[in-house]
Design an enzyme around this catalytic site. Structure first.
Site, PDB file in Angstrom:
ATOM      1  CG  ASN A 162      -1.585   1.333   1.476  1.00  0.00           C
ATOM      2  OD1 ASN A 162      -2.427   1.747   0.684  1.00  0.00           O
ATOM      3  ND2 ASN A 162      -1.196   2.033   2.552  1.00  0.00           N
ATOM      4  CD  GLN A 213     -10.369   2.113  -0.458  1.00  0.00           C
ATOM      5  OE1 GLN A 213     -10.853   2.601  -1.479  1.00  0.00           O
ATOM      6  NE2 GLN A 213     -10.628   0.874  -0.054  1.00  0.00           N
ATOM      7  CG  ASP A 222      -1.748   5.659   0.105  1.00  0.00           C
ATOM      8  OD1 ASP A 222      -1.622   4.693   0.881  1.00  0.00           O
ATOM      9  OD2 ASP A 222      -2.708   5.789  -0.687  1.00  0.00           O
ATOM     10  CG  ASP A 252       0.714  -4.223   5.805  1.00  0.00           C
ATOM     11  OD1 ASP A 252       0.560  -4.556   6.988  1.00  0.00           O
ATOM     12  OD2 ASP A 252       1.001  -3.062   5.450  1.00  0.00           O
ATOM     13  CG  HIS A 256      -5.284   1.681   4.752  1.00  0.00           C
ATOM     14  ND1 HIS A 256      -5.885   2.806   5.243  1.00  0.00           N
ATOM     15  CD2 HIS A 256      -5.165   0.826   5.781  1.00  0.00           C
ATOM     16  CE1 HIS A 256      -6.094   2.653   6.548  1.00  0.00           C
ATOM     17  NE2 HIS A 256      -5.671   1.457   6.895  1.00  0.00           N
ATOM     18  CD  GLU A 280      -3.955  -5.604   8.650  1.00  0.00           C
ATOM     19  OE1 GLU A 280      -3.761  -5.326   9.830  1.00  0.00           O
ATOM     20  OE2 GLU A 280      -3.734  -4.781   7.734  1.00  0.00           O
TER      21      GLU A 280
HETATM   22  C1  LM2 Z   1      -0.403  -2.824   9.103  1.00  0.00           C
HETATM   23  N1  LM2 Z   1      -1.453  -3.412   8.723  1.00  0.00           N
HETATM   24  O1  LM2 Z   1      -2.360  -2.836   8.003  1.00  0.00           O
HETATM   25  C2  LM2 Z   1       0.577  -3.514   9.956  1.00  0.00           C
HETATM   26  O2  LM2 Z   1       0.031  -4.692  10.485  1.00  0.00           O
HETATM   27  C3  LM2 Z   1       1.020  -2.560  10.989  1.00  0.00           C
HETATM   28  O3  LM2 Z   1       1.878  -3.187  11.901  1.00  0.00           O
HETATM   29  C4  LM2 Z   1       1.723  -1.416  10.285  1.00  0.00           C
HETATM   30  O4  LM2 Z   1       2.074  -0.402  11.211  1.00  0.00           O
HETATM   31  C5  LM2 Z   1       0.803  -0.748   9.279  1.00  0.00           C
HETATM   32  N2  LM2 Z   1      -0.212  -1.548   8.737  1.00  0.00           N
HETATM   33  C6  LM2 Z   1       1.614  -0.221   8.120  1.00  0.00           C
HETATM   34  O5  LM2 Z   1       2.088  -1.253   7.334  1.00  0.00           O
HETATM   35  C7  LM2 Z   1       3.377  -0.521  11.778  1.00  0.00           C
HETATM   36  C8  LM2 Z   1       3.386   0.155  13.129  1.00  0.00           C
HETATM   37  C9  LM2 Z   1       3.381   1.654  12.978  1.00  0.00           C
HETATM   38  C10 LM2 Z   1       4.531   2.089  12.118  1.00  0.00           C
HETATM   39  C11 LM2 Z   1       4.306   1.455  10.764  1.00  0.00           C
HETATM   40  C12 LM2 Z   1       5.379   1.830   9.779  1.00  0.00           C
HETATM   41  O6  LM2 Z   1       2.239  -0.257  13.877  1.00  0.00           O
HETATM   42  O7  LM2 Z   1       3.539   2.226  14.285  1.00  0.00           O
HETATM   43  O8  LM2 Z   1       4.543   3.487  12.032  1.00  0.00           O
HETATM   44  O9  LM2 Z   1       4.342   0.024  10.923  1.00  0.00           O
HETATM   45  O10 LM2 Z   1       6.635   1.463  10.244  1.00  0.00           O
HETATM   46  C13 LM2 Z   1       5.768   4.132  12.379  1.00  0.00           C
HETATM   47  C14 LM2 Z   1       5.582   5.085  13.551  1.00  0.00           C
HETATM   48  C15 LM2 Z   1       4.592   6.179  13.160  1.00  0.00           C
HETATM   49  C16 LM2 Z   1       5.118   6.914  11.952  1.00  0.00           C
HETATM   50  C17 LM2 Z   1       5.342   5.911  10.834  1.00  0.00           C
HETATM   51  C18 LM2 Z   1       5.927   6.555   9.607  1.00  0.00           C
HETATM   52  O11 LM2 Z   1       5.113   4.355  14.641  1.00  0.00           O
HETATM   53  O12 LM2 Z   1       4.442   7.070  14.234  1.00  0.00           O
HETATM   54  O13 LM2 Z   1       4.139   7.865  11.531  1.00  0.00           O
HETATM   55  O14 LM2 Z   1       6.231   4.874  11.284  1.00  0.00           O
HETATM   56  O15 LM2 Z   1       7.191   7.086   9.879  1.00  0.00           O
HETATM   57  C19 LM2 Z   1       4.489   9.222  11.702  1.00  0.00           C
HETATM   58 CA    CA Z   2      -3.686   3.520  -0.088  1.00  0.00          CA
END
Ligand code: LM2
Ligand code: CA
Length: 952
Positions: A162, A213, A222, A252, A256, A280
């Site tokens: 995505n 989305q 995105d 994943d 979205h 998912e």
């Molecule tokens: C998912 N499913 O739809 C995954 O299962 C989930 O674990 C992913 O989030 C999400 N979608 C994106 O693929 C994880 C995590 C986030 C993390 C993202 C990207 O839960 O916390 O975001 O991966 O690594 C992190 C930071 C967030 C920041 C982002 C971008 O926590 O604060 O946003 O990176 O830098 C400003």
């Molecule tokens: Ca999207």
């Protein structure tokens, strides 16, 4: 769990499930009609082994290279490729799993959390589609695929398609690929700015399909998945994986992406097209995007199953009996189910290994209850507070994840517990059989149930052992409890089934007992109820009626079989002389029902409900026999409207704010709620962001049919004399009066330990981002902030905090303002400027209104200044008033799970991303305190700005 009040107005009614079933059934009908084998094939001599035509269509998305009898998945979060390979050979293959789901294999960002290494979530920020990652190299990945295949286990890859990274500054990926904002030179996954969606803001409103989305999920850039180029890049990536031998994909963040675009991507693939795709899609009641939309290109996850598991293990597990007949769930044969995953174990939307026995028992249930395709989960230990839940798996100084050592490092290896590893073989054996002999004891927290004539399960969700005599269809013999230990040869715990199928079991506290003919000395034949069986089948909406084609003792009806009778709510029934056990299939005009795993249903017992591809011994017409619960609520004079927001059993919750209550006798409101007889959970609100939860948070709960709530106390029976009751109507909401002031000047005297208090406030539903804004010192000990532009608003509220873990939220009620000046000290609210110095008077602050009279009812005087809840760990339960939570959710960009919380009263979570957001907030908070101390204010401002962007 707090409802994000600012969004509630946008919620829409859930998409009616029937409609989707209709489409699905129509699709199957089409396949059935166009298939070459006519339905009359059922006439053949092998009638009892018949494969229905429709069955052929339902398995197209399943990986062809694993025997269909092995479809259990083990989701191995952050395991290295080398470790998975070894585990396939030693444990996973022998246990009987068909698949391992691995973490994303593509090149990702290099994250840095200083001394804490790199967070796990770098895996979800692709830099390119090179298979170089902290979990291993491309060679190691391919070797794992082959080693596992040799152990009869196939690999499902987590496909992050995505988005790319969330990074705004240039960097280099794990595999050496450079990147910068919306610029990824690849060469695999080669994108420039034209390949990203135009929306550059974060998703905030989950009620808006376009936004969900096309905008950014937590800042992740995105991809324009509608463009042919992007679709082809993704298709090539999936084909590359398929060519290496991967058997399927967990898509994943599927919600979205547009479902049609995913179908287009799939049609651009070659090898990957034949593979098993599972989306998912985090389904959430009121949202426009639903998991059913995605069935055109694969199965979907059913998050409500996991939520129901958590709710039931924290309530009554007897509620689980009805799970499989809940028509709001996905069709079982298209649903992926799990107890938890890497997101939900962190956001606490579901149970996790931290729940100990409840978790292990939930896994026993996962592998023994006939609904969906089960996926167990194994990850690593983490402290579920604040930033710690972001920490990565054990890793080298340069960030390579270490190989798993179950004895020595943080990986839980929980899949080796007998409640998981020994249950997979059981599942593989029983999954085509019906669920029978469901029995409840100990107030619904000890249950027993059988599967076919080969399995029996007893769960004890209490803290005492429980001795019961269970009725089973097991043949006589001595049976091993296969979940008592890993050792099955010299069985640690055995039970004896007598000639009548009865077995005395003392189920240990918090433990399960699972009996299986494969580990028994069975001697006799199973014992069934004699006589008749009533079968209920839930009709598809595209069917006009239902026929049951069945065979008792190999004597089959002539297709289409016997016609069933419309009995209740879409359920058709027929009573047949069954002699105990028989086989059946259901059809309408050549459209044959699909069982989860093909073949016929094997049915037995008195009454049995068939739906979602599963057969469960329940009378669905009795289950839906309606119970009326009359709820009374003492009017809150400050509320213009009173709503009751509720949920029960396996049904979802009402859409916030719930349903308006109608005035009855003086000072009381009433609402009659229809339930299925299971426990009702409820909370109240004024439709304007003010909620009433019971003391200690959470929801009010009741089994009774008449309840009255007055000042947080529940009593039973009506508070009104019958002659004083007014008829119940569907009232129209009353427009609350708007404020007639322009601004509120707030004074706050913080506890000593606070440096500068922050005010986190909401103008109506529109809250600041947590932690809010710093207040200005007004006079000694007093700080002030003026909230502007409040004219016409119906509520202005605030909470205070020290940019750390201390929050003053007026005991979960928030402070509400209706006057131009307000001063708060120690939970007391007064209405004059505490710093006003009368001409000639001495000390500032002396004009602080005098303390209230002894015994006077100043709000909050009795309550010590609350320090809880902190924004990330709000109390449980439902929508609570606490502003910090709302703000928090906003910071997070309104994650999927934040929405879900509204549907799941028991969830204390805020969702993966929300959670991440809250973690970010805490991080910010902690940082801010540190920086304040050292006087480095600029960084805070930067972070706050970030938050504001995330919210925007
Ligand atoms: C998912 N499913 O739809 C995954 O299962 C989930 O674990 C992913 O989030 C999400 N979608 C994106 O693929 C994880 C995590 C986030 C993390 C993202 C990207 O839960 O916390 O975001 O991966 O690594 C992190 C930071 C967030 C920041 C982002 C971008 O926590 O604060 O946003 O990176 O830098 C400003
Ligand atoms: Ca999207």
């Amino acid at each position: 769990m707090r409802v994000v009040t600012h969004r509630s107005g946008e919620r829409k009614k859930p998409v009616k499930w029937q409609k989707s079933i209709g489409l699905l059934a129509a699709a199957c009908l089409f396949v059935a009609l166009s298939a070459s084998t006519p339905a009359t094939a059922h006439l053949d001599a092998n009638a009892s082994k018949l494969q229905t035509v429709a069955t052929q269509s339902q398995i197209v998305t399943r990986a062809p290279d694993v025997a269909p009898s092995k479809n259990a998945i083990l989701n191995m979060f952050q395991w290295t490729w080398n470790s998975i390979a070894t585990e396939c050979t030693d444990v996973i293959g022998p246990a009987g799993f068909g698949y391992v789901q691995v973490s994303p294999p593509q090149e990702h960002i290099i994250g840095d959390m200083g001394a804490n290494g790199s967070p796990w979530w770098t895996s979800y920020q692709p830099v390119s589609y090179k298979l170089e990652s902290k979990l291993g190299t491309a060679e190691e990945f391919a070797a794992m695929v082959n080693t596992c295949k040799a152990a009869n286990v196939s690999i499902i890859a987590d496909a992050v398609i995505n988005h790319m990274t969330g990074q705004t500054t240039p960097g280099t990926g794990w595999g050496g690929t450079p990147y910068s904002l919306e610029n990824y030179p690849g060469p695999e996954g080669q994108y420039t700015s034209e390949h990203f969606h135009d929306c550059k803001t974060d998703i905030a409103n989950y009620g808006d399909r376009e936004e969900v989305q096309n905008c950014r999920l937590v800042a992740l850039q995105d991809l324009d998945t509608g463009s042919a180029y992007v679709q082809q890049e993704i298709a090539d990536y999936l084909d590359k994986l398929a060519n290496i031998g991967v058997a399927g994909f967990r898509i994943d963040a599927a919600k979205h992406m547009d479902a049609t675009e995913l179908e287009q991507i799939k049609s651009r693939t070659t090898s990957a097209q034949e593979k098993f795709w599972i989306h998912e899609v985090i389904g959430s009641g009121g949202e426009p995007i639903q998991p059913t939309e995605y069935l055109g290109s694969g199965d979907s996850h059913e998050f409500n199953y996991a939520r129901t598991l958590k709710a039931s293990f924290n309530g009554k597990i007897s509620n689980l009996q009805k799970l499989g007949i809940n028509q709001d769930l996905l069709e079982g044969y298209r649903a992926g189910v799990f107890v938890d995953n890497h997101d939900t174990e962190r956001n606490q939307e579901t149970l996790s290994h931290h729940a100990g026995n409840k978790y292990l028992q939930a896994n026993v249930f996962l592998f023994s209850y006939p609904y969906g395709s089960p996926s167990a989960y194994t990850g690593y230990e983490f402290a579920n507070d604040g930033i710690a839940r972001e920490f990565g798996a054990p890793q080298s100084p340069s960030g390579e994840v270490l190989d798993v050592d179950c004895a020595a490092n943080a990986f839980t290896c929980i899949h080796r517990q007998p409640e998981i590893s020994n249950m997979v073989g059981f599942y593989n054996d029983v999954r085509a059989t019906e669920l029978n002999n469901w029995q409840n004891f100990e107030n619904g927290n000890v249950v027993g149930y059988g599967r076919g004539e080969q399995g029996f399960v007893a769960l004890n969700n209490t803290e005492q052992e429980s001795k019961q005599t269970f009725r089973t269809f097991l043949p006589q013999g001595t049976y091993c409890n296969i979940v008592a230990s890993n050792e099955l040869e010299n069985c640690a715990q055995t039970y004896t089934v007598d000639a009548a199928g009865q077995v005395d079991i003392t189920v240990p506290a918090g433990k399960s007992v699972v009996l299986w003919t494969s580990h028994s000395t069975k001697t006799g034949a199973p014992v069934y109820d004699e006589g008749e069986t009533t079968v209920y089948f839930h009709k598809y909406s595209s069917w006009a009626d239902v026929n049951m084609h069945y065979g008792v003792a190999e004597a089959w009806t002539t297709p289409p079989g016997a016609s069933m009778k419309d009995t209740c709510d879409g359920w058709y029934s027929i009573t047949v002389p069954s002699n105990g056990s028989f086989e059946a299939v259901f059809n309408y005009q050549g459209d044959w029902n699909k069982q989860l795993h093909g073949g016929n249903y094997r049915l037995s017992g008195d009454k049995i409900a068939v739906t979602h591809g599963s057969a469960i011994n329940i009378d669905p017409c009795a289950a839906s026999a309606l119970t009326k619960v009359v709820v009374y609520y003492k009017a809150n004079p400050a509320w213009a409207n009173h709503n009751v927001h509720y949920g029960y059993g396996t049904k979802g919750w009402t859409t916030p704010p719930g349903e308006l209550m109608s005035p009855t006798c003086e000072g009381w409101l009433r609402k009659t709620i229809t339930t299925d007889g299971s426990e009702l959970e409820l909370v109240f609100n004024n439709g304007n962001g003010e909620w009433d939860n019971p003391i200690g948070g959470g929801n009010y709960r009741s089994d009774a049919t008449v309840i009255a709530i007055d000042n947080k106390t529940m009593t039973f029976g009506a508070p009104c004399a019958p002659e004083d009751e007014l008829p119940e109507e569907n009232p129209e909401p009353v427009e609350p009066e708007g404020l007639e002031i322009d601004q509120v000047k707030v004074f706050y005297r913080a506890p000593h330990a606070w440096t500068v208090p922050y005010i986190h406030f909401g103008r109506g539903d529109n809250w600041t981002s947590a932690p809010g804004l710093p207040m200005t010192e007004a006079c000694e000990g007093w700080y002030t902030y003026t909230i502007n532009e409040v004219l016409g608003l119906t509520s202005v509220s605030a909470v205070f905090n020290n940019v750390g873990s201390d929050w003053d939220n007026n005991n979960d009620l928030n402070y509400k303002f209706t006057t131009e000046i307000v001063a708060i000290e120690n939970g007391n609210t007064t209405f004059a400027d505490p710093c006003f110095e009368e001409p000639g008077s001495g000390e500032p602050g002396t004009e602080t209104p005098s303390p209230s009279e002894p015994g006077s009812e100043q709000p909050g005087t009795e309550t010590p200044l609350p320090t809880e809840p902190i924004p990330n760990e709000p109390s449980n339960g439902l929508p609570i008033a606490a502003g910090p939570d709302d703000g928090d959710a906003q910071v997070l960009g309104d994650s999927e799970e934040t929405d879900d919380d509204q549907d799941n009263p028991n969830s204390t979570s805020k969702g993966d991303l929300a959670d991440t957001g809250s973690v970010v907030s805490v991080l910010i908070a902690v940082l801010s305190v540190l920086l304040l101390v050292t006087g480095v204010m600029t960084l805070i401002i930067v972070r706050i700005k970030q938050n504001n962007q995330a919210k925007a």
